[in-house]
Design a protein around this motif. Structure first.
Motif, PDB file in Angstrom:
ATOM      1  N   PHE A   1       1.361  31.253  38.636  1.00 50.02           N
ATOM      2  CA  PHE A   1       0.642  30.068  39.126  1.00 50.02           C
ATOM      3  C   PHE A   1       0.665  28.946  38.090  1.00 50.02           C
ATOM      4  CE2 PHE A   1      -3.330  27.639  39.214  1.00 50.02           C
ATOM      5  CZ  PHE A   1      -3.236  27.067  40.479  1.00 50.02           C
ATOM      6  N   PHE A   2       0.343  29.301  36.832  1.00 48.46           N
ATOM      7  CA  PHE A   2       0.346  28.271  35.777  1.00 48.46           C
ATOM      8  C   PHE A   2       1.753  27.733  35.521  1.00 48.46           C
ATOM      9  CE2 PHE A   2      -3.775  30.021  33.755  1.00 48.46           C
ATOM     10  CZ  PHE A   2      -4.525  29.197  34.572  1.00 48.46           C
TER      11      PHE A   2
ATOM     12  N   ILE B   1       0.275  37.231  38.324  1.00 51.68           N
ATOM     13  CA  ILE B   1       0.042  36.167  39.319  1.00 51.68           C
ATOM     14  C   ILE B   1      -0.464  34.898  38.623  1.00 51.68           C
ATOM     15  CG2 ILE B   1      -1.386  35.514  41.292  1.00 51.68           C
ATOM     16  CD1 ILE B   1      -1.267  38.457  42.162  1.00 51.68           C
ATOM     17  N   THR B   2      -1.368  35.071  37.644  1.00 53.56           N
ATOM     18  CA  THR B   2      -1.878  33.909  36.907  1.00 53.56           C
ATOM     19  C   THR B   2      -0.748  33.204  36.151  1.00 53.56           C
ATOM     20  OG1 THR B   2      -4.022  35.002  36.649  1.00 53.56           O
ATOM     21  CG2 THR B   2      -3.551  33.153  35.195  1.00 53.56           C
ATOM     22  N   ALA B   3       0.140  33.968  35.522  1.00 53.52           N
ATOM     23  CA  ALA B   3       1.267  33.375  34.803  1.00 53.52           C
ATOM     24  C   ALA B   3       2.179  32.603  35.753  1.00 53.52           C
ATOM     25  CB  ALA B   3       2.043  34.475  34.083  1.00 53.52           C
TER      26      ALA B   3
ATOM     27  N   LYS C   1       2.521  25.316  38.271  1.00 55.13           N
ATOM     28  CA  LYS C   1       1.733  24.104  38.070  1.00 55.13           C
ATOM     29  C   LYS C   1       2.316  23.269  36.923  1.00 55.13           C
ATOM     30  CE  LYS C   1      -1.956  21.369  37.944  1.00 55.13           C
ATOM     31  NZ  LYS C   1      -1.578  20.574  36.742  1.00 55.13           N
TER      32      LYS C   1
ATOM     33  N   TRP D   1      -1.449  42.961  37.473  1.00 50.06           N
ATOM     34  CA  TRP D   1      -1.007  42.049  38.544  1.00 50.06           C
ATOM     35  C   TRP D   1      -1.761  40.731  38.500  1.00 50.06           C
ATOM     36  CZ3 TRP D   1       3.419  42.272  40.595  1.00 50.06           C
ATOM     37  CH2 TRP D   1       4.051  43.485  40.838  1.00 50.06           C
ATOM     38  N   PHE D   2      -3.029  40.762  38.073  1.00 49.92           N
ATOM     39  CA  PHE D   2      -3.763  39.511  37.907  1.00 49.92           C
ATOM     40  C   PHE D   2      -3.082  38.634  36.868  1.00 49.92           C
ATOM     41  CE2 PHE D   2      -6.862  37.117  35.386  1.00 49.92           C
ATOM     42  CZ  PHE D   2      -7.396  36.285  36.367  1.00 49.92           C
ATOM     43  N   CYS D   3      -2.678  39.234  35.744  1.00 52.25           N
ATOM     44  CA  CYS D   3      -2.006  38.467  34.692  1.00 52.25           C
ATOM     45  C   CYS D   3      -0.671  37.908  35.175  1.00 52.25           C
ATOM     46  CB  CYS D   3      -1.803  39.344  33.465  1.00 52.25           C
ATOM     47  SG  CYS D   3      -3.335  39.777  32.602  1.00 52.25           S
TER      48      CYS D   3
ATOM     49  N   PHE E   1       0.079  35.682  29.341  1.00 54.34           N
ATOM     50  CA  PHE E   1      -0.287  36.381  30.578  1.00 54.34           C
ATOM     51  C   PHE E   1       0.855  37.266  31.063  1.00 54.34           C
ATOM     52  CE2 PHE E   1      -3.776  33.230  31.332  1.00 54.34           C
ATOM     53  CZ  PHE E   1      -4.783  34.154  31.537  1.00 54.34           C
TER      54      PHE E   1
ATOM     55  N   ILE F   1       1.100  30.915  29.409  1.00 54.08           N
ATOM     56  CA  ILE F   1       1.872  31.545  30.486  1.00 54.08           C
ATOM     57  C   ILE F   1       2.607  32.773  29.960  1.00 54.08           C
ATOM     58  CG2 ILE F   1       3.845  31.208  32.028  1.00 54.08           C
ATOM     59  CD1 ILE F   1       2.925  28.233  32.189  1.00 54.08           C
TER      60      ILE F   1
END
Length: 406
Positions: A383-384, A379-381, A387, A375-377, A64, A61
């Motif tokens: 989300f993880f 958003i991925t961070a 979670k 922005w992908f990184c 990212f 996380i």
């Protein structure tokens, strides 16, 4: 080894076993005599300590998040740098003619020599070099058959041709019984619009636009080509009163020269006679395109720029450059002789005046790429992290990790 030679029906093959003494440690020399043995060090004996990371969720996380924090500002910087670049562009011919270009369009009439005039306004102060490109849309120089349609040895000056080169150049290798030199689709679809800058106090330079390595190592005039300054023409006549056609023809009367009339060289203004080998059996580049001087031939820089094929169907190629500053409010007036038709392949042509920076010309694609990855990184961070906070995965907990337990 097993031998099957000279066997009778009731005989069995004999087997001979060979032993490999290399595997017998007793036959090895002592360590002091083993000169090629690697030294007993951690590096040479592959005992260097290594770090074996494991992908703990929070480390992933954070990774990212760091990438996103780097990529987004870089994308902003690249986009801002691109937006600050001046670019003046005018489309002067297209298959779907609009009111702004229909007066210059030539439809499907190639070599129409239609003259058009356009103005491009300078909206900010520009320092040299200022680049002048032509842009073509929907012309696929990247097609495999198009890229292969050339004879590289012929372009370096050889007048003979192999069967493979002739096959690559087909169908533009010969016209009737006349051989094309250079042959192939690339050379014989040369962009031959003539662009002239009409401003009296500003000069467009058309030299130095091709790669030096191409000029010196890739292209050369045909073997047997020769040119010479006309001895019977005053070198200063081109700047006073041009010589008459009779004088120009007399300069080529000698059998050593294939020209019908001497040509004025654009680089020094003087008149030269020239000779091309096998001219009765060959159609050379200057005979295919009037814009090419016979004194330059395949060394014409516009031709060399065209021969370096583009990777995408929409591309720009350098036509010239301006080596003096331009001030805000100035107008550049261009005269264009329209010869290269685009309607047959549903294409478009434009004239572009622009500057560049360390990232190239005006292009927001790189900035958008960095924005997208950043922005992908992020958003991925997020989300993880969500979670891992709500429903952590115990399997990835480091307390369950065991490695080489004692």
């Amino acid at each position: 080894a097993i031998s099957f030679s000279h066997l009778h029906a009731n005989q069995q093959p004999t087997t001979t076993m060979s032993t490999n003494n290399d595997d017998n440690k007793d036959d090895l020399p002592p360590l002091s005599e083993q000169t090629r043995r690697p030294a007993d060090t951690a590096l040479l004996q592959q005992r260097v300590k290594a770090w074996y990371p494991y992908l703990d969720p929070w480390w992933v996380i954070i990774g990212f998040a760091i990438l996103g924090a780097i990529f987004i500002p870089v994308g902003y910087y690249i986009t801002a740098a691109s937006d600050s670049i001046f670019e003046g562009k005018i489309q002067y011919d297209a298959f779907d003619l609009s009111s702004s270009v229909e007066d210059c369009g030539i439809n499907t009439t190639a070599n129409a020599q239609k003259l058009c005039e356009f103005n491009i306004s300078i909206t900010q102060d520009l320092e040299p070099p200022i680049l002048i490109h032509y842009e073509i849309d929907n012309f696929h120089q990247n097609h495999r058959a198009y890229q292969q349609s050339r004879d590289s040895i012929q372009l370096k000056g050889r007048t003979t041709q192999t069967a493979l080169a002739a096959q690559n150049c087909a169908p533009l290798n010969k016209i009737g019984g006349v051989r094309l030199n250079p042959c192939g689709l690339i050379a014989n679809t040369l962009f031959n619009d003539v662009i002239t800058l009409e401003n009296e106090d500003i000069t467009m330079i058309e030299e130095g636009i091709a790669w030096t390595s191409d000029i010196e190592h890739v292209y050369n005039q045909p073997d047997g080509f020769n040119k010479s300054l006309c001895p019977n023409i005053d070198p200063n006549s081109s700047t006073t009163s041009p010589p008459n056609s009779t004088t120009l023809e007399e300069c080529c009367n000698d059998s050593d020269w294939s020209c019908g009339m001497a040509k004025q060289y654009h680089k020094d203004g003087k008149y030269y006679r020239y000779h091309y080998p096998n001219e009765n059996e060959t159609q050379y580049l200057y005979e295919t395109y009037n814009s090419i001087s016979p004194l330059d031939g395949v060394l014409d820089e516009h031709f060399i720029v065209w021969m370096r094929v583009a990777a995408l169907p929409k591309f720009r190629k350098l036509y010239g450059w301006i080596d003096q500053p331009l001030k805000t409010g100035m107008n550049l007036t261009f005269s264009i002789q329209n010869n290269w038709e685009v309607t047959s392949f549903k294409g478009r042509k434009s004239l572009v005046v622009s500057k560049g920076n360390v990232f190239g010309g005006k292009n927001n694609a790189m900035g958008k790429f960095y924005f997208g990855v950043g922005w992908f990184c992020i958003i991925t961070a997020l989300f993880f992290a969500l979670k891992q906070t709500i429903s952590p995965r115990l399997v990835a907990d480091p307390k369950y990790l065991r490695y080489k337990e004692d």
